[in-house]
Motif scaffolding. Sequence first.
Motif, short mmCIF file in Angstrom:
data_model
loop_
_atom_site.label_atom_id
_atom_site.label_comp_id
_atom_site.label_asym_id
_atom_site.label_seq_id
_atom_site.Cartn_x
_atom_site.Cartn_y
_atom_site.Cartn_z
N VAL A 127 -11.16 -29.82 -27.38
CA VAL A 127 -9.73 -29.88 -27.67
C VAL A 127 -9.16 -31.20 -27.15
O VAL A 127 -8.41 -31.89 -27.84
CB VAL A 127 -8.98 -28.67 -27.07
CG1 VAL A 127 -7.48 -28.86 -27.15
CG2 VAL A 127 -9.41 -27.38 -27.76
N PHE A 161 -7.42 -33.89 -29.60
CA PHE A 161 -5.95 -33.95 -29.59
C PHE A 161 -5.37 -34.68 -28.38
O PHE A 161 -4.17 -34.90 -28.32
CB PHE A 161 -5.37 -32.53 -29.63
CG PHE A 161 -5.89 -31.70 -30.77
CD1 PHE A 161 -5.65 -32.07 -32.08
CD2 PHE A 161 -6.64 -30.56 -30.53
CE1 PHE A 161 -6.13 -31.31 -33.14
CE2 PHE A 161 -7.13 -29.79 -31.58
CZ PHE A 161 -6.88 -30.17 -32.88
N SER A 180 2.37 -27.01 -31.32
CA SER A 180 1.49 -26.72 -32.47
C SER A 180 0.02 -26.68 -32.05
O SER A 180 -0.74 -25.82 -32.50
CB SER A 180 1.68 -27.75 -33.57
OG SER A 180 2.94 -27.57 -34.18
N VAL A 181 -0.38 -27.59 -31.19
CA VAL A 181 -1.76 -27.59 -30.71
C VAL A 181 -2.03 -26.31 -29.92
O VAL A 181 -3.07 -25.67 -30.08
CB VAL A 181 -2.06 -28.85 -29.85
CG1 VAL A 181 -3.42 -28.74 -29.19
CG2 VAL A 181 -1.97 -30.09 -30.71
N ARG A 182 -1.09 -25.91 -29.09
CA ARG A 182 -1.24 -24.67 -28.32
C ARG A 182 -1.39 -23.47 -29.26
O ARG A 182 -2.25 -22.61 -29.05
CB ARG A 182 -0.02 -24.47 -27.41
CG ARG A 182 -0.14 -23.29 -26.48
CD ARG A 182 1.14 -23.08 -25.67
NE ARG A 182 1.44 -24.21 -24.82
CZ ARG A 182 2.58 -24.91 -24.87
NH1 ARG A 182 3.53 -24.58 -25.73
NH2 ARG A 182 2.79 -25.92 -24.05
N VAL A 236 -4.85 -23.62 -31.02
CA VAL A 236 -5.91 -23.28 -30.07
C VAL A 236 -5.94 -21.77 -29.83
O VAL A 236 -7.00 -21.15 -29.82
CB VAL A 236 -5.73 -24.05 -28.74
CG1 VAL A 236 -6.58 -23.46 -27.63
CG2 VAL A 236 -6.06 -25.52 -28.95
N TYR A 279 -1.21 -29.15 -39.44
CA TYR A 279 -1.74 -27.98 -38.73
C TYR A 279 -3.09 -27.58 -39.31
O TYR A 279 -4.06 -27.35 -38.58
CB TYR A 279 -0.73 -26.83 -38.82
CG TYR A 279 -1.13 -25.58 -38.07
CD1 TYR A 279 -0.73 -25.40 -36.75
CD2 TYR A 279 -1.86 -24.57 -38.68
CE1 TYR A 279 -1.06 -24.25 -36.05
CE2 TYR A 279 -2.20 -23.41 -38.00
CZ TYR A 279 -1.79 -23.26 -36.69
OH TYR A 279 -2.13 -22.12 -36.00
N SER A 313 -5.79 -30.12 -38.48
CA SER A 313 -6.13 -30.02 -37.06
C SER A 313 -7.01 -28.80 -36.80
O SER A 313 -8.01 -28.89 -36.06
CB SER A 313 -4.87 -29.94 -36.20
OG SER A 313 -4.10 -31.11 -36.33
N TYR A 314 -6.67 -27.68 -37.40
CA TYR A 314 -7.47 -26.46 -37.22
C TYR A 314 -8.88 -26.67 -37.78
O TYR A 314 -9.87 -26.33 -37.13
CB TYR A 314 -6.78 -25.27 -37.90
CG TYR A 314 -7.42 -23.94 -37.61
CD1 TYR A 314 -7.00 -23.18 -36.52
CD2 TYR A 314 -8.44 -23.43 -38.41
CE1 TYR A 314 -7.59 -21.96 -36.24
CE2 TYR A 314 -9.03 -22.21 -38.14
CZ TYR A 314 -8.59 -21.48 -37.05
OH TYR A 314 -9.17 -20.26 -36.76
N LEU A 374 -10.92 -28.93 -35.53
CA LEU A 374 -11.39 -28.21 -34.35
C LEU A 374 -12.56 -27.30 -34.70
O LEU A 374 -13.56 -27.23 -33.97
CB LEU A 374 -10.23 -27.41 -33.74
CG LEU A 374 -10.56 -26.62 -32.48
CD1 LEU A 374 -11.06 -27.54 -31.37
CD2 LEU A 374 -9.31 -25.86 -32.02
#
Length: 105
Positions: free
Chosen positions: A16, A20, A38-40, A43, A86, A89-90, A93
Motif C-alpha cells: 500500500v 499510494f 479514498s485510499v483508506r 484498503v 478509485y 487504484s483498487y 493494489l
Amino acid sequence: MYRLNKKINYRFFDQVKSLFGVSLEDLRKKSRTEPLASVRALVGCYLHNELEYSRNRIAEILHRDKTNISHYFFNHEDRMFADRDYRKSYDALKTKDKQCALITK
C-alpha cells in the motif's frame, strides 16, 4: 475456518505504501481529506473482499468504528463503477498483491 485473531499482514501495508505513499500510521489518522480517505476505503474493502478480513478486524486495524467500515463496503460497488481513480487504484493494489503472493510462494 474461524480465526479468532488474524494477524496484521504488514507486507500488504508495505505494498500500500509503495503504491499510494501512505503508511498504516497514515491510514489510522483521523484525517478525512482526499485522497487519504479514498485510499483508506479501498484498503478496507480490499482487506474484506480479497483477504477475507472481518469488518470488526478491519475496524481494529484502521482504528475506525465498524460503522465506518460498513460505509466503505456499502459505497464500494458504486465507486468502482463511477470513480475511475478509485477503480484504477483498487485494481493496481489487486495486481501488486497478486504479484507479491506469487513471488513469496
